[in-house]
Design an enzyme around this catalytic site. Structure first.
Site, PDB file in Angstrom:
ATOM      1  N   ARG A   1       0.889  -1.181   0.000  1.00  0.00           N
ATOM      2  CA  ARG A   1       0.000   0.000   0.000  1.00  0.00           C
ATOM      3  C   ARG A   1       0.912   1.212   0.000  1.00  0.00           C
ATOM      4  NH1 ARG A   1      -5.349   1.372   3.493  1.00  0.00           N
ATOM      5  NH2 ARG A   1      -6.108  -0.110   1.952  1.00  0.00           N
TER       6      ARG A   1
ATOM      7  N   HIS B   1      -7.424   0.807  -6.384  1.00  0.00           N
ATOM      8  CA  HIS B   1      -7.650  -0.040  -5.203  1.00  0.00           C
ATOM      9  C   HIS B   1      -8.322  -1.335  -5.676  1.00  0.00           C
ATOM     10  CE1 HIS B   1      -7.906  -1.224  -1.170  1.00  0.00           C
ATOM     11  NE2 HIS B   1      -8.782  -0.373  -0.680  1.00  0.00           N
TER      12      HIS B   1
ATOM     13  N   GLN C   1     -10.088  -3.997  -3.301  1.00  0.00           N
ATOM     14  CA  GLN C   1     -11.388  -3.529  -2.810  1.00  0.00           C
ATOM     15  C   GLN C   1     -12.497  -3.899  -3.790  1.00  0.00           C
ATOM     16  OE1 GLN C   1     -12.201  -1.815   0.140  1.00  0.00           O
ATOM     17  NE2 GLN C   1     -14.216  -2.409  -0.598  1.00  0.00           N
TER      18      GLN C   1
ATOM     19  N   ASP D   1     -17.501   6.800  -1.125  1.00  0.00           N
ATOM     20  CA  ASP D   1     -16.226   6.675  -0.402  1.00  0.00           C
ATOM     21  C   ASP D   1     -15.976   8.022   0.274  1.00  0.00           C
ATOM     22  OD1 ASP D   1     -13.711   5.883   0.508  1.00  0.00           O
ATOM     23  OD2 ASP D   1     -12.741   5.977  -1.455  1.00  0.00           O
TER      24      ASP D   1
ATOM     25  N   CYS E   1     -16.508   1.470   0.844  1.00  0.00           N
ATOM     26  CA  CYS E   1     -15.337   0.614   1.081  1.00  0.00           C
ATOM     27  C   CYS E   1     -14.841   0.713   2.515  1.00  0.00           C
ATOM     28  CB  CYS E   1     -14.230   0.986   0.098  1.00  0.00           C
ATOM     29  SG  CYS E   1     -13.701   2.693   0.214  1.00  0.00           S
TER      30      CYS E   1
ATOM     31  N   ARG F   1     -13.647  -8.813   1.825  1.00  0.00           N
ATOM     32  CA  ARG F   1     -12.225  -8.594   1.519  1.00  0.00           C
ATOM     33  C   ARG F   1     -11.440  -9.873   1.805  1.00  0.00           C
ATOM     34  NH1 ARG F   1     -10.189  -3.405   1.439  1.00  0.00           N
ATOM     35  NH2 ARG F   1      -8.407  -4.503   0.558  1.00  0.00           N
TER      36      ARG F   1
HETATM   37  N1  NVA Z   1     -10.163   6.516  -1.228  1.00  0.00           N
HETATM   38  C1  NVA Z   1      -9.769   6.097   0.099  1.00  0.00           C
HETATM   39  C2  NVA Z   1      -9.949   4.631   0.251  1.00  0.00           C
HETATM   40  C3  NVA Z   1      -9.609   4.102   1.605  1.00  0.00           C
HETATM   41  C4  NVA Z   1      -9.767   2.627   1.709  1.00  0.00           C
HETATM   42  C5  NVA Z   1      -8.330   6.495   0.356  1.00  0.00           C
HETATM   43  O1  NVA Z   1      -7.489   6.346  -0.545  1.00  0.00           O
HETATM   44  O2  NVA Z   1      -8.034   6.987   1.448  1.00  0.00           O
HETATM   45  N1   CP Z   2     -11.267  -0.375   2.489  1.00  0.00           N
HETATM   46  C1   CP Z   2      -9.988  -0.402   2.893  1.00  0.00           C
HETATM   47  O1   CP Z   2      -9.051  -0.585   2.114  1.00  0.00           O
HETATM   48  O2   CP Z   2      -9.864  -0.231   4.222  1.00  0.00           O
HETATM   49  P1   CP Z   2      -8.479  -0.029   5.009  1.00  0.00           P
HETATM   50  O3   CP Z   2      -7.946   1.317   4.614  1.00  0.00           O
HETATM   51  O4   CP Z   2      -8.864  -0.108   6.456  1.00  0.00           O
HETATM   52  O5   CP Z   2      -7.539  -1.114   4.606  1.00  0.00           O
END
Ligand code: NVA
Ligand code: CP
Length: 300
Positions: free
Chosen positions: A101, A128, A131, A219, A259, A287
């Site tokens: 990540r 992502h 997800q 989101d 998500c 997930r």
């Molecule tokens: N769009 C959000 C998704 C988190 C799972 C982010 O990137 O923070």
């Molecule tokens: N939806 C998702 O990726 O959650 P986290 O940021 O908690 O991993």
């Protein structure tokens, strides 16, 4: 030849469909004792916070018989300036797959180019994909199918939206995106949709998007790494909240997805998130199952 999963379009329609079916089987307990990761080690490097992705991967690796190794980026030499390519080459000698990540998508792409093991994107600024596997599984559970359904994505266009656009283009569902002016998806991802005959509509009015939707998806309005522009963004997105008023102009059996993590009271109200249309906690559970199916497929 190793396969990576950096964006949804790294898999074909048949592969995604098979993974979703397999994830549903795994959830039901079928072949749940199979341990394809016995003797295998999977690394995790998370340069941003995570609850669902980190825990579901670690639990999934354990349930598949493998070993997960969480590599805090501040505690490995990558955090002291060792290059991405050297790190990728070295970790490929020990591990059988890695989940990353990070911020810029170029970082994970560079890692994948220099790895001989599968690299899985646990979220980048642009995509992502893991997800979306869980989202598609949840849609299939709730609606019985994916092809031909209408998904309304309402709010901030971000990494999740980009991955949804790719999924809609590959799997053949209609995606209606309601967002304020200036928040539209990038040309790159819209070009991908056009080339693949994706049915993507971008409009302004959230009620119009919600109108005939089978699924409403939102989101957070401020994604990780965007904190500097948060107040201005929240202001522009004010009219895009998923609330009871918006749900009143959609189908009674519309499924609401998020998500997570949610900013309750911003992009979604408590009433909707905890209400009868919400599938957000099934979506979070999925997930685990969908990523187990993904690892069964990718990790050799
Ligand atoms: N769009 C959000 C998704 C988190 C799972 C982010 O990137 O923070
Ligand atoms: N939806 C998702 O990726 O959650 P986290 O940021 O908690 O991993």
């Amino acid at each position: 030849m190793k396969r990576d999963f950096l964006r949804v379009s790294d898999l074909t329609k048949d592969e995604i469909s098979a993974l979703i079916d397999r994830a549903i089987e795994l959830k039901s307990g079928k072949d749940a004792s199979a341990c394809p990761l016995i003797g295998k080690s999977v690394g995790l490097i998370f340069e941003k916070s995570s609850t669902r992705t980190r825990v579901s991967f670690e639990v999934g690796i354990y349930q598949l018989g493998g070993q997960s190794i969480s590599l805090n980026p501040k505690e490995i030499q990558l955090g002291r300036g060792e290059t991405i390519s050297d790190t990728a080459k070295v970790l490929s000698r020990y591990l059988h797959a890695i989940i990353i990540r990070t911020f810029g998508h170029d970082r994970i792409a560079e890692f994948a180019e220099n790895s001989t093991i599968p690299v899985i994107n646990g979220l980048s600024d642009d995509h992502h994909p893991c997800q979306i596997l869980a989202d598609l599984m949840t849609i299939k559970e709730r609606k019985g199918k994916i092809e031909g359904i209408r998904v309304a994505y309402i709010g901030d266009v971000n990494n999740v939206t980009n991955s949804l656009i790719e999924a809609a283009s590959i799997l053949g569902f209609e995606l209606v995106i309601a967002c304020p002016e200036g928040h539209e998806p990038s040309y790159e991802v819209l070009d991908y949709a056009r080339e693949n005959k994706g049915d993507i509509i971008v409009l302004r009015d959230p009620r119009e998007a919600a109108g005939k939707a089978d699924v409403i998806y939102t989101d957070v309005w401020v994604s990780m790494g965007q904190e500097a522009e948060s107040e201005a963004k929240k202001d522009r997105l004010k009219g895009y909240q998923i609330n009871s008023d918006l749900l009143s102009c959609s189908n009674r059996d519309v499924t609401v997805l998020h998500c997570l993590p949610a900013h309750r009271g911003e992009e979604i109200t408590d009433e909707v998130m905890d209400g009868p249309n919400s599938a957000v906690f099934d979506q979070a559970e999925n997930r685990l199952h969908s990523q187990k199916a993904l690892m069964e497929f990718l990790v050799k």
